[in-house]
Enzyme design. Structure first.
Site, PDB file in Angstrom:
ATOM      1  N   ASN A   9      34.830   3.645  45.215  1.00 30.06           N
ATOM      2  CA  ASN A   9      34.569   4.911  44.525  1.00 30.06           C
ATOM      3  C   ASN A   9      35.162   4.773  43.124  1.00 30.06           C
ATOM      4  O   ASN A   9      36.378   4.785  42.966  1.00 30.06           O
ATOM      5  CB  ASN A   9      35.234   6.054  45.313  1.00 30.06           C
ATOM      6  CG  ASN A   9      35.165   7.381  44.583  1.00 30.06           C
ATOM      7  OD1 ASN A   9      34.483   7.507  43.560  1.00 30.06           O
ATOM      8  ND2 ASN A   9      35.872   8.371  45.103  1.00 30.06           N
ATOM      9  N   LYS A  11      35.075   6.824  40.778  1.00 25.18           N
ATOM     10  CA  LYS A  11      35.487   8.117  40.200  1.00 25.18           C
ATOM     11  C   LYS A  11      34.947   8.226  38.755  1.00 25.18           C
ATOM     12  O   LYS A  11      33.843   7.757  38.483  1.00 25.18           O
ATOM     13  CB  LYS A  11      37.004   8.271  40.301  1.00 25.18           C
ATOM     14  CG  LYS A  11      37.484   8.062  41.758  1.00 25.18           C
ATOM     15  CD  LYS A  11      38.882   8.499  42.037  1.00 25.18           C
ATOM     16  CE  LYS A  11      39.177   8.280  43.516  1.00 25.18           C
ATOM     17  NZ  LYS A  11      40.497   8.723  43.928  1.00 25.18           N
ATOM     18  N   HIS A  95      34.628  14.964  48.803  1.00 21.30           N
ATOM     19  CA  HIS A  95      35.830  14.228  48.406  1.00 21.30           C
ATOM     20  C   HIS A  95      36.956  15.225  48.109  1.00 21.30           C
ATOM     21  O   HIS A  95      36.707  16.319  47.593  1.00 21.30           O
ATOM     22  CB  HIS A  95      35.542  13.356  47.171  1.00 21.30           C
ATOM     23  CG  HIS A  95      36.653  12.391  46.902  1.00 21.30           C
ATOM     24  ND1 HIS A  95      37.793  12.760  46.242  1.00 21.30           N
ATOM     25  CD2 HIS A  95      36.818  11.091  47.247  1.00 21.30           C
ATOM     26  CE1 HIS A  95      38.622  11.713  46.183  1.00 21.30           C
ATOM     27  NE2 HIS A  95      38.043  10.693  46.786  1.00 21.30           N
ATOM     28  N   GLU A  97      39.023  15.389  45.823  1.00 21.33           N
ATOM     29  CA  GLU A  97      39.115  15.835  44.426  1.00 21.33           C
ATOM     30  C   GLU A  97      38.119  16.963  44.164  1.00 21.33           C
ATOM     31  O   GLU A  97      38.357  17.829  43.324  1.00 21.33           O
ATOM     32  CB  GLU A  97      38.922  14.627  43.492  1.00 21.33           C
ATOM     33  CG  GLU A  97      40.180  13.752  43.508  1.00 21.33           C
ATOM     34  CD  GLU A  97      39.948  12.272  43.323  1.00 21.33           C
ATOM     35  OE1 GLU A  97      38.873  11.872  42.849  1.00 21.33           O
ATOM     36  OE2 GLU A  97      40.865  11.509  43.688  1.00 21.33           O
ATOM     37  N   GLU A 167      40.532  10.431  54.394  1.00 24.13           N
ATOM     38  CA  GLU A 167      41.354  10.199  53.213  1.00 24.13           C
ATOM     39  C   GLU A 167      42.484  11.230  53.165  1.00 24.13           C
ATOM     40  O   GLU A 167      42.283  12.351  52.656  1.00 24.13           O
ATOM     41  CB  GLU A 167      40.504  10.321  51.945  1.00 24.13           C
ATOM     42  CG  GLU A 167      39.383   9.303  51.869  1.00 24.13           C
ATOM     43  CD  GLU A 167      38.957   9.027  50.434  1.00 24.13           C
ATOM     44  OE1 GLU A 167      38.749   7.867  50.110  1.00 24.13           O
ATOM     45  OE2 GLU A 167      38.855   9.983  49.629  1.00 24.13           O
ATOM     46  N   GLY A 173      45.658   7.592  45.358  1.00 24.13           N
ATOM     47  CA  GLY A 173      46.139   7.320  44.009  1.00 24.13           C
ATOM     48  C   GLY A 173      47.651   7.367  43.883  1.00 24.13           C
ATOM     49  O   GLY A 173      48.193   7.390  42.775  1.00 24.13           O
ATOM     50  N   SER A 213      44.875   4.561  48.662  1.00 26.88           N
ATOM     51  CA  SER A 213      45.688   3.415  48.249  1.00 26.88           C
ATOM     52  C   SER A 213      45.398   2.142  49.050  1.00 26.88           C
ATOM     53  O   SER A 213      46.310   1.369  49.357  1.00 26.88           O
ATOM     54  CB  SER A 213      47.184   3.760  48.314  1.00 26.88           C
ATOM     55  OG  SER A 213      47.477   4.797  47.384  1.00 26.88           O
TER      56      SER A 213
END
Ligand code: 13P
Length: 252
Positions: A9, A11, A95, A97, A167, A173, A213
Site C-alpha cells: 500500500n 498510501k 483502511h 486511515e 491491521e 507506521g 510495520s
C-alpha cells in the site's frame, strides 16, 4: 490451500518518474515468483502508468479507496468503473486511515464493498483496533463489528472474493508489530466470525493478511503462522528491493 498474498500500500507517496523506476526494478526482481500473489495498491494518479508497465506480468494492481456509485455528480470521488477502466483489479476498503482520519463508517465501507464486487473489483477489507481499544480488551469486539458490518448482505460467492487485512492501528507506521502469535490469534478469531456468518469451509477459504510495520526482518516469522495468509505492507513497500524481499519471504 490459501495462496500467500503479499500486497503493498503506497498510501500518498510517489510521483510518475518514481513509479516508473520502481515498476521496472520490481518487475525484474519478482518475475519468477509464481507461488504467491503480488499486488501494489497505488495512488490514483499512478494507476495508468503502472498498468502499462505491468501489463502481462505477475504483478496485480489496486487502488486504495473508491466511491460506491458508478458515476454521477460526486465531485472529487472516483468510481469502481473508472478504476476498472484504468486497469485496477483490487481496491483497499476501510483502511484505518480512512476510518479514523476521514471518518468513514462501517455502513459506508459496506456500500463500497458491494459496489466493488458489482463492478468486478476485488476488495481488501481492512479491520483492526486502536491502541486504547486493545488496552481495554476490546480487540475482538471491534474486529467482529468491522467484519460483520463489512460483509453485511454479501452472498457466500461474493464473500469468497474478499480478502481481509487485519491491521491493528497501533502497529501501523509505528515500528511496533503485533507478535506473530498475537496476530495469528486475531486471524483465528476472524475466521470464527466468518464461519458464524457463512460456514467453516467459506471461512477457511478467505485469505487474511496481516498489516502493521511488516518489514524484511519480521515477515518470515509472521508468514510462518498458519492463519496469516499474507501481508499488507505500507512503508516497506515503497522500495522495490525491500518489497521484493518481503514478497520472497522464506518459509520457516
Ligand atoms: P506500515 O507497514 O507502514 O506500518 O503500514 C501498514 C499499512 O497501513 C498498510 O495498509
Amino acid at each position: 490451500m490459501r495462496k500467500p498474498f503479499i500486497a503493498g500500500n503506497w498510501k500518498m507517496y510517489k510521483i510518475t518518474p518514481e513509479a516508473q523506476a520502481y515498476a521496472k526494478e520490481f518487475k525484474n526482481l519478482v518475475q519468477n515468483v509464481t507461488d504467491r500473489d503480488i499486488l501494489i495498491c497505488a495512488p490514483f494518479t499512478l494507476l495508468g502508468t503502472l498498468a502499462k508497465e505491468w501489463n502481462n506480468s505477475n504483478i496485480l494492481l489496486g487502488a486504495q479507496n473508491m466511491y460506491f456509485e458508478k458515476e454521477g455528480a460526486f465531485t472529487g470521488e472516483i468510481s469502481p468503473l473508472q478504476l476498472k477502466d484504468i486497469g485496477a483489479q483490487y481496491v483497499i476498503l476501510g483502511h484505518s486511515e480512512r476510518r479514523h482520519i476521514l471518518k468513514e463508517t462501517d455502513a459506508l465501507i459496506n456500500k463500497k464493498v458491494h459496489a466493488a464486487l458489482q463492478n468486478d473489483l476485488l476488495p481488501i477489507l481492512c479491520v483492526g483496533e486502536l491502541l486504547e481499544e486493545r488496552e481495554a480488551n476490546k480487540t475482538e469486539t471491534v474486529v467482529k463489528t468491522h467484519v460483520v458490518e463489512g460483509f453485511k448482505g454479501l452472498s457466500q460467492s461474493d464473500a469468497l472474493k474478499v480478502t481481509i487485512a487485519y491491521e491493528p492501528v497501533w502497529a501501523i507506521g509505528t515500528g511496533k508489530t503485533a507478535t506473530p502469535e498475537d496476530a495469528d490469534a486475531v486471524h483465528v478469531f476472524i475466521r470464527k466470525v466468518l464461519a458464524e456468518i457463512y460456514d467453516s469451509s467459506t471461512a477457511e477459504a478467505i485469505r487474511i493478511q496481516y498489516g502493521g510495520s511488516v518489514k524484511t526482518d519480521n515477515v518470515d516469522s509472521l508468514m510462518a503462522k498458519p492463519n496469516i495468509d499474507g501481508a499488507l505492507v505500507g512503508g516497506a513497500s515503497l522500495k522495490a528491493d525491500s518489497f521484493a524481499r518481503i514478497v520472497g519471504f522464506v518459509k520457516i
